[in-house]
Design a protein around this motif. Sequence first.
Motif, short mmCIF file in Angstrom:
data_model
loop_
_atom_site.label_atom_id
_atom_site.label_comp_id
_atom_site.label_asym_id
_atom_site.label_seq_id
_atom_site.Cartn_x
_atom_site.Cartn_y
_atom_site.Cartn_z
N GLN A 39 8.37 39.88 102.70
CA GLN A 39 8.83 38.51 102.50
C GLN A 39 8.55 37.66 103.75
N LYS A 40 8.76 38.26 104.92
CA LYS A 40 8.46 37.54 106.16
C LYS A 40 6.98 37.28 106.30
N VAL A 41 6.17 38.30 105.92
CA VAL A 41 4.71 38.13 106.03
C VAL A 41 4.21 37.04 105.09
N LEU A 42 4.75 37.03 103.87
CA LEU A 42 4.32 36.02 102.90
C LEU A 42 4.80 34.62 103.27
N ALA A 43 5.89 34.56 104.02
CA ALA A 43 6.45 33.26 104.38
C ALA A 43 5.64 32.58 105.49
N ARG A 44 4.77 33.33 106.17
CA ARG A 44 3.99 32.74 107.26
C ARG A 44 2.85 31.87 106.72
#
Length: 218
Positions: free
Chosen positions: A213-218
């Motif tokens: 989720q953090k990776v996709l939020a970048r």
Amino acid sequence: MSSKTGFVLVLASLILIFGTQIFLVYDYYSTTRAAWTKESNAILEEAFRADLTIRNDKYRETINESTVVIAPPEPGNVEDMPVVDIRNDKVNNVISGLDMIIHLHISPIVPLNLHKLDSITSTILMTRDFQSSFTVNLINQKTGELIDSSSDNWQSSLFMISSEPMVIDAANSIALQLHLLNPFQIIIKRMGLMLVSSLVLSLNCLLAFMYLQKVLAR
């Protein structure tokens, strides 16, 4: 692929993994619970036969006989004699015919005592490493009515394991039943590895989901 699509795919995968884990745990618990029921049947039968041996010895001492003599039926028309049919779909656990005859023969002089049977059952449970409070009940097999119990204040619980009713008097539909009231230690001991592995996998999936989720939020 957009971040929103990736999020949905990851979330769906996570739900699928959790659902699979829940199914596996439930299936394993159901299989294990069925095995516990069979084991409780064996424990109850072993306890009853041990108690029957003790009562039989006491009966012989009482009447000063070295052997138990079963009186033959009185002469008469065989067709008029009552027939007890224990071939019933609801009767899953019946003691042997000889044990039942001996039990019915000696009971008027040395009746079944549930508290003594409870003590014998407790010893057998300890030898089999079953750590749970329990009760031995005398019930009407047809109606399910409670006739007597070895424990005065027992209560049913979600995880209670019950043996199949063991018929000891087919003519009157009287049966014994063993209830393991709170077998939490048994569940933890026998399902511990399954539960721990499921928990670890679920945590790993959750951490992976948070990272993605953090990776996709970048």
